[in-house]
Design a protein around this motif. Sequence first.
Motif, PDB file in Angstrom:
ATOM      1  N   ILE A 212     -22.883   3.109  -5.738  1.00 41.97           N
ATOM      2  CA  ILE A 212     -21.455   3.410  -5.896  1.00 41.97           C
ATOM      3  C   ILE A 212     -21.127   4.603  -5.001  1.00 41.97           C
ATOM      4  O   ILE A 212     -21.736   5.669  -5.115  1.00 41.97           O
ATOM      5  CB  ILE A 212     -21.105   3.752  -7.363  1.00 41.97           C
ATOM      6  CG1 ILE A 212     -21.545   2.612  -8.288  1.00 41.97           C
ATOM      7  CG2 ILE A 212     -19.609   4.034  -7.493  1.00 41.97           C
ATOM      8  CD1 ILE A 212     -20.835   1.301  -8.055  1.00 41.97           C
ATOM      9  N   GLY A 213     -20.164   4.412  -4.112  1.00 36.60           N
ATOM     10  CA  GLY A 213     -19.834   5.456  -3.154  1.00 36.60           C
ATOM     11  C   GLY A 213     -18.636   6.279  -3.557  1.00 36.60           C
ATOM     12  O   GLY A 213     -18.203   6.269  -4.730  1.00 36.60           O
TER      13      GLY A 213
ATOM     14  N   VAL B  96     -24.186   9.093   5.086  1.00 41.39           N
ATOM     15  CA  VAL B  96     -23.075  10.023   5.294  1.00 41.39           C
ATOM     16  C   VAL B  96     -21.882   9.307   5.925  1.00 41.39           C
ATOM     17  O   VAL B  96     -20.731   9.548   5.556  1.00 41.39           O
ATOM     18  CB  VAL B  96     -23.532  11.206   6.173  1.00 41.39           C
ATOM     19  CG1 VAL B  96     -22.322  12.016   6.645  1.00 41.39           C
ATOM     20  CG2 VAL B  96     -24.493  12.093   5.393  1.00 41.39           C
ATOM     21  N   GLU B  97     -22.139   8.409   6.842  1.00 45.53           N
ATOM     22  CA  GLU B  97     -21.038   7.757   7.557  1.00 45.53           C
ATOM     23  C   GLU B  97     -20.749   6.339   7.061  1.00 45.53           C
ATOM     24  O   GLU B  97     -19.833   5.687   7.546  1.00 45.53           O
ATOM     25  CB  GLU B  97     -21.344   7.746   9.062  1.00 45.53           C
ATOM     26  CG  GLU B  97     -21.508   9.171   9.610  1.00 45.53           C
ATOM     27  CD  GLU B  97     -21.513   9.249  11.117  1.00 45.53           C
ATOM     28  OE1 GLU B  97     -21.912   8.256  11.753  1.00 45.53           O
ATOM     29  OE2 GLU B  97     -21.129  10.307  11.647  1.00 45.53           O
TER      30      GLU B  97
ATOM     31  N   ARG C  74     -22.931  18.118  -2.043  1.00 49.69           N
ATOM     32  CA  ARG C  74     -21.798  17.194  -2.066  1.00 49.69           C
ATOM     33  C   ARG C  74     -20.925  17.302  -0.820  1.00 49.69           C
ATOM     34  O   ARG C  74     -20.114  16.412  -0.537  1.00 49.69           O
ATOM     35  CB  ARG C  74     -20.959  17.440  -3.327  1.00 49.69           C
ATOM     36  CG  ARG C  74     -21.694  17.036  -4.593  1.00 49.69           C
ATOM     37  CD  ARG C  74     -20.955  17.467  -5.848  1.00 49.69           C
ATOM     38  NE  ARG C  74     -21.730  17.142  -7.033  1.00 49.69           N
ATOM     39  CZ  ARG C  74     -21.554  16.054  -7.783  1.00 49.69           C
ATOM     40  NH1 ARG C  74     -20.610  15.206  -7.454  1.00 49.69           N
ATOM     41  NH2 ARG C  74     -22.306  15.829  -8.829  1.00 49.69           N
ATOM     42  N   LYS C  75     -21.088  18.393  -0.094  1.00 50.62           N
ATOM     43  CA  LYS C  75     -20.299  18.533   1.139  1.00 50.62           C
ATOM     44  C   LYS C  75     -20.667  17.485   2.187  1.00 50.62           C
ATOM     45  O   LYS C  75     -20.008  17.374   3.217  1.00 50.62           O
ATOM     46  CB  LYS C  75     -20.484  19.932   1.727  1.00 50.62           C
ATOM     47  CG  LYS C  75     -19.809  21.030   0.925  1.00 50.62           C
ATOM     48  CD  LYS C  75     -19.956  22.377   1.609  1.00 50.62           C
ATOM     49  CE  LYS C  75     -19.074  23.440   0.937  1.00 50.62           C
ATOM     50  NZ  LYS C  75     -19.422  23.639  -0.472  1.00 50.62           N
ATOM     51  N   LEU C  76     -21.699  16.710   1.934  1.00 50.42           N
ATOM     52  CA  LEU C  76     -22.031  15.642   2.874  1.00 50.42           C
ATOM     53  C   LEU C  76     -21.069  14.460   2.759  1.00 50.42           C
ATOM     54  O   LEU C  76     -21.030  13.603   3.644  1.00 50.42           O
ATOM     55  CB  LEU C  76     -23.476  15.159   2.657  1.00 50.42           C
ATOM     56  CG  LEU C  76     -24.561  15.844   3.510  1.00 50.42           C
ATOM     57  CD1 LEU C  76     -24.567  17.343   3.282  1.00 50.42           C
ATOM     58  CD2 LEU C  76     -25.938  15.241   3.255  1.00 50.42           C
TER      59      LEU C  76
ATOM     60  N   MET D 102     -18.683   8.048   3.331  1.00 50.05           N
ATOM     61  CA  MET D 102     -17.432   7.878   4.090  1.00 50.05           C
ATOM     62  C   MET D 102     -17.071   9.076   4.963  1.00 50.05           C
ATOM     63  O   MET D 102     -15.902   9.248   5.307  1.00 50.05           O
ATOM     64  CB  MET D 102     -16.259   7.610   3.126  1.00 50.05           C
ATOM     65  CG  MET D 102     -16.453   6.401   2.257  1.00 50.05           C
ATOM     66  SD  MET D 102     -14.961   6.142   1.252  1.00 50.05           S
ATOM     67  CE  MET D 102     -15.493   4.873   0.140  1.00 50.05           C
ATOM     68  N   SER D 103     -18.008   9.891   5.297  1.00 49.28           N
ATOM     69  CA  SER D 103     -17.700  11.077   6.094  1.00 49.28           C
ATOM     70  C   SER D 103     -18.157  10.840   7.528  1.00 49.28           C
ATOM     71  O   SER D 103     -18.383   9.689   7.945  1.00 49.28           O
ATOM     72  CB  SER D 103     -18.400  12.297   5.487  1.00 49.28           C
ATOM     73  OG  SER D 103     -17.966  13.478   6.115  1.00 49.28           O
TER      74      SER D 103
END
Lengths: 392, 259
Positions: free
Chosen positions: A104-105, A150-151, A76-78, A157-158
């Motif tokens: 779903i983000g 990831v982005e 989940r750290k992604l 949204m990371s």
Amino acid sequence: MSLGLGSLLLLETACDPKPDDIGPVSPTVGSLDSIPYNPVAYDYPEINGLPAMEEPSDNRATEAGVKLGRYLFYERKLSIDSSISCASCHHQDRAFTDGNPVGIGVGGAVGTRNSMSLINVGYNWKQNSQHNFNWDGKFASLEEQVLSPVEHPLEMMSNWEDVMQRLKGHEHYPRMFRQAFGIEHIDEMSKELAAKALAQFLRTLNSADSEYDRDEWVPFEYMSEAAQRGKLLFLGDALGSASTKDAECAHCHSFTRDAAIFARNSFSNNAIDSVSSFIEFSDNGLGDVTGSVVDNGRFREVSLRNVGLTAPYMHDGRFATLEEVLDHYTDHTSGSRGPNVANELSTAPELPHLTAQEKQDIITFLHALTDTSYVNKAEWADPFLQADPWAE
Amino acid sequence: MRYLSAFLILALVGWAASCKKDPVDPPVEETKNLTLNFKAQFDGQALPMFTDVSAPNGENFQLQVFNFFLSYIEVQKENGDWVLVDSSAYVNFNSLVDLADAEAGVDLSYSLAETGNFTAIRFGLGVSPDLNAMDPADFSSAVALGDAGNYWTAWDSYIFTRTEGKIDSLPTAAGGDVNFLYHSGVDGMYQQKNFSKQFNLEQATSLNFTIDIKEVFYKVGQEIPIADNNVSHSGDPSTAEYAIVKTVITNMGQALELQ
């Protein structure tokens, strides 16, 4: 004597690019070279009905690489707030889909496309094609594709810089990157290596153990009569019998005994939007990727393996059931639905005349492509549910 | 101390020298000395996909999908020996939707070790029986024979040629567009083609082929009755479906010309 050895050590380490590239490094902090690096090639199981898995020459799978990829898949750290992982949209018990019309983000952000099954996803790769992955063919390789969520502003949204900082500061990931890729220093951990590991894991998600497969490969095991009838309709004018009714499914969802993917790795407009010109599609799909208007409205023709587990259907999840899908194909696929409707559909003479029983037989055959053998497969499951996830 | 200093200097010089990066050779591009260029035309003019052209019978004709396999491309040396260029190739016009792209055509480029004078080229249109006895699982995804989408399980055969598109109604007829799809396959449809041509491979050479689609669908005496029979996936040799695509691939073979 000690000076001589020191000088030799200086010579020995002078070509290591790390210090030049990343600045001064403490001889102990961040160094990983005390961790053994003994890569063992991953041995892909041979599976009846599936061809040999192809992999890029610069990313051959190893046991440690696949393991790292699995951990990252469930990590989940992604995501920006550590709330979701890849597995949040790709559930093992749903053939790695999520049951939602669209993904779903983070924070409940609603995506635009249906989460695609990952079973046998490695077979989507055609070596000379630039359009192999995602509904719109945006990515040539799995290594490119896995970087995107990831982005993505509607997904995790990371950003990879933050993600890699988190992974570098983690107690275990530096060791796992070392074991997977032989890096010597923590600062060599990169998004590219993370992507390689994820791709390695995804290329292991191969399975073909459905009722259809057992009918094909196991002596004296057969599909039901309804599924057999459905297969004949799906395949069409087979077995030399011109009188056999043809639902024309196998043109796009093609298969052979030894390459039973049930997809031809291509893109088409299957008439789900009725438009009169190339510029009226609500989602251009492949066209936005290639820039060619004749590709507008074209989306990936997906594998039908496990289709009974992957509802809802189409790139936007508009059809809730296989019955709705079949009704679409029988009722709404004439050439008048758009300028580039797949000709396999628009010319299909018998498709509009399938009876209710024939449609049900096709659906029965589609359910015979359901494979549940991997649903509880430990090697693909969430490692963080294990008692000691980090045990070596 | 003097020896130590000298050793240190030597070590530093060695360190500095060892850090000098080796020159990186640029990747060597294999020189292609034989290009086979294929252009689809209609009545002598370049034919982009999804573009209407006027057919001899007055209807509008539009090609949307056009591709075919070639097998065992060989060139003949002056001494009569045949040299294999490629056992299988795939010529795909599907992405040529602009006029400029259509005029440029599709290139198959090869690097041949054999050089000198050549007198002919030959290949099969379609998939040769030995290759057609194989299966996409036998090939890499890097080649078209490895693509299950080019294989038709119902007939245990590769799809040799695809021609798909639409015609509009004849001016005097009722009704709208008629989409068509003709996929040829099965061994009996394989067409062997030979072309005489003097060429030399000491330098890069292009052999330019054209295929006139008008001669495929509207060849006098061998017209394809699109409006009456708009779809065929080959099939059993005793059927009308087989006959119509056999005519398509035969016409294709005859319409293929080396300039």
